[in-house]
Design a protein around this motif. Structure first.
Motif, short mmCIF file in Angstrom:
data_model
loop_
_atom_site.label_atom_id
_atom_site.label_comp_id
_atom_site.label_asym_id
_atom_site.label_seq_id
_atom_site.Cartn_x
_atom_site.Cartn_y
_atom_site.Cartn_z
N ARG A 179 -0.56 -10.44 5.58
CA ARG A 179 -1.51 -11.35 4.96
C ARG A 179 -2.79 -11.40 5.79
O ARG A 179 -2.75 -11.34 7.02
CB ARG A 179 -0.90 -12.75 4.82
N ASN A 180 -3.93 -11.55 5.10
CA ASN A 180 -5.22 -11.46 5.77
C ASN A 180 -5.69 -12.78 6.39
O ASN A 180 -6.87 -13.10 6.37
CB ASN A 180 -6.29 -10.95 4.80
N ASN A 181 -4.76 -13.53 6.97
CA ASN A 181 -5.14 -14.76 7.67
C ASN A 181 -4.70 -14.73 9.13
O ASN A 181 -4.65 -15.76 9.78
CB ASN A 181 -4.57 -15.99 6.96
N ASN A 182 -4.34 -13.52 9.59
CA ASN A 182 -3.92 -13.33 10.98
C ASN A 182 -2.67 -14.12 11.35
O ASN A 182 -2.46 -14.46 12.52
CB ASN A 182 -5.06 -13.70 11.94
N ARG A 183 -1.82 -14.38 10.36
CA ARG A 183 -0.58 -15.10 10.64
C ARG A 183 0.67 -14.25 10.40
O ARG A 183 1.79 -14.76 10.44
CB ARG A 183 -0.51 -16.38 9.81
N GLY A 184 0.48 -12.96 10.14
CA GLY A 184 1.61 -12.08 9.95
C GLY A 184 1.84 -11.19 11.17
O GLY A 184 0.90 -10.89 11.91
N THR B 9 0.66 -14.02 -1.45
CA THR B 9 -0.01 -12.96 -0.71
C THR B 9 -0.50 -11.89 -1.68
O THR B 9 0.15 -11.62 -2.69
CB THR B 9 0.97 -12.33 0.30
N PHE B 10 -1.63 -11.27 -1.39
CA PHE B 10 -2.15 -10.22 -2.25
C PHE B 10 -1.14 -9.07 -2.37
O PHE B 10 -0.50 -8.71 -1.38
CB PHE B 10 -3.48 -9.67 -1.72
N PRO B 11 -1.01 -8.49 -3.56
CA PRO B 11 -0.02 -7.43 -3.78
C PRO B 11 -0.13 -6.26 -2.82
O PRO B 11 0.89 -5.72 -2.38
CB PRO B 11 -0.28 -7.00 -5.23
N TYR C 281 6.32 0.00 -8.49
CA TYR C 281 5.07 0.52 -9.04
C TYR C 281 4.54 -0.36 -10.16
O TYR C 281 3.41 -0.84 -10.12
CB TYR C 281 5.28 1.96 -9.53
N THR C 282 5.37 -0.64 -11.15
CA THR C 282 4.93 -1.41 -12.32
C THR C 282 4.60 -2.85 -11.96
O THR C 282 3.54 -3.36 -12.33
CB THR C 282 6.00 -1.39 -13.42
N ASP C 283 5.49 -3.52 -11.23
CA ASP C 283 5.29 -4.93 -10.94
C ASP C 283 4.08 -5.18 -10.06
O ASP C 283 3.29 -6.08 -10.29
CB ASP C 283 6.54 -5.53 -10.30
N LEU C 284 3.90 -4.35 -9.03
CA LEU C 284 2.75 -4.55 -8.15
C LEU C 284 1.45 -4.19 -8.86
O LEU C 284 0.43 -4.82 -8.64
CB LEU C 284 2.92 -3.74 -6.87
N GLU C 285 1.50 -3.17 -9.71
CA GLU C 285 0.29 -2.80 -10.45
C GLU C 285 -0.13 -3.93 -11.38
O GLU C 285 -1.30 -4.30 -11.43
CB GLU C 285 0.54 -1.52 -11.26
N ASN C 286 0.83 -4.50 -12.11
CA ASN C 286 0.50 -5.59 -13.02
C ASN C 286 0.03 -6.83 -12.28
O ASN C 286 -0.91 -7.51 -12.71
CB ASN C 286 1.72 -5.94 -13.88
N THR C 287 0.67 -7.13 -11.14
CA THR C 287 0.27 -8.29 -10.37
C THR C 287 -1.11 -8.09 -9.77
O THR C 287 -1.92 -9.01 -9.70
CB THR C 287 1.29 -8.58 -9.25
N SER C 288 -1.40 -6.87 -9.34
CA SER C 288 -2.73 -6.57 -8.79
C SER C 288 -3.81 -6.80 -9.83
O SER C 288 -4.89 -7.33 -9.54
CB SER C 288 -2.78 -5.12 -8.30
#
Length: 224
Positions: A109-114, A136-138, A209-216
């Motif tokens: 995650r882009n908040n420096n907490r991962g 979190t972003f896909p 592939y499908t789920d992350l593409e749709n969520t993105s």
């Protein structure tokens, strides 16, 4: 059993807008069997309900999300969480001494907490990686999935919900009956689980592939 292994309630996580009661009611409504309440840097809820409890037919397991110098780690089985900030390896030693389990939360995650690439240094002490985090972003989830797969660390799914709408967005399917925290810890150690996504009112195994593409696509549209 299907459990959302990471969410926050508002009494002990001050950035959450989700009450404990709402978390349980929403979990039941969306078809979860259980939730893990992992408030930030504390497990005060354990003093109120114990390490786990069955409430309104929903299993509630109390863990904690602990911020280390390298990033956030979900811990279970630890009664007394550290009062001072530690390095990841120090926290993982505490978890091991308590026969608990530790899961890397939202690694990229882009908040420096991962934990990010630091997972490589502590992989032997982790029981899992939260590769699918509903807050979190896909593409950050995809990084986590790729690293966990490379290192052969089991992947979990969780909502990281701070509002009721996100409860159960992702969750984890366990191939065993879990009655309490002890069962949960054993189930995580057994590695017989997989991440799931809630779609059209049902939980399904994730098609990477499908789920992350749709969520993105949904994230992209929401930013316009």
């Amino acid at each position: 059993m299907i459990i959302d292994t990471h969410l926050h309630e508002s009494k002990y996580s001050f950035d959450s807008h989700l009450t404990f009661k709402e978390a349980i009611e929403t979990a039941k409504f969306v078809g979860l069997d259980g939730i893990c309440v992992t408030n930030h840097d504390n497990n005060y809820l354990r003093k109120e309900i114990g390490n786990s409890a069955k409430i309104n037919d929903i299993l509630v397991i109390v863990g904690a999300e602990i911020l280390t110098f390298e990033g956030d780690i979900l811990v279970f089985g630890v009664d007394n969480v550290p009062e001072n900030m530690l390095h990841a390896n120090e926290l993982l030693e505490i978890v091991e001494k308590n026969n608990g389990v530790a899961i890397s939360a939202h690694p990229f995650r882009n908040n420096n907490r991962g934990l990010g690439e630091h997972i490589r240094k502590v992989s032997n002490a982790l029981s899992g990686v939260e590769a699918f985090n509903g807050s979190t972003f896909p593409y950050h989830n995809l990084y986590a999935y790729a690293l966990a797969t490379e290192l052969n660390i089991p992947c979990l799914g969780a909502s990281d919900a701070h509002v009721s709408q996100n409860v159960g967005k992702y969750a984890t399917y366990f191939d065993s009956t879990i009655r309490d925290e002890e069962d949960f810890i054993e189930a995580v150690k057994s590695k017989n689980f997989c991440p799931v996504i809630r779609k059209n009112g049902y939980f399904e195994k994730i098609d990477i592939y499908t789920d992350l593409e749709n969520t993105s696509l949904k994230y992209s549209l929401s930013q316009r």
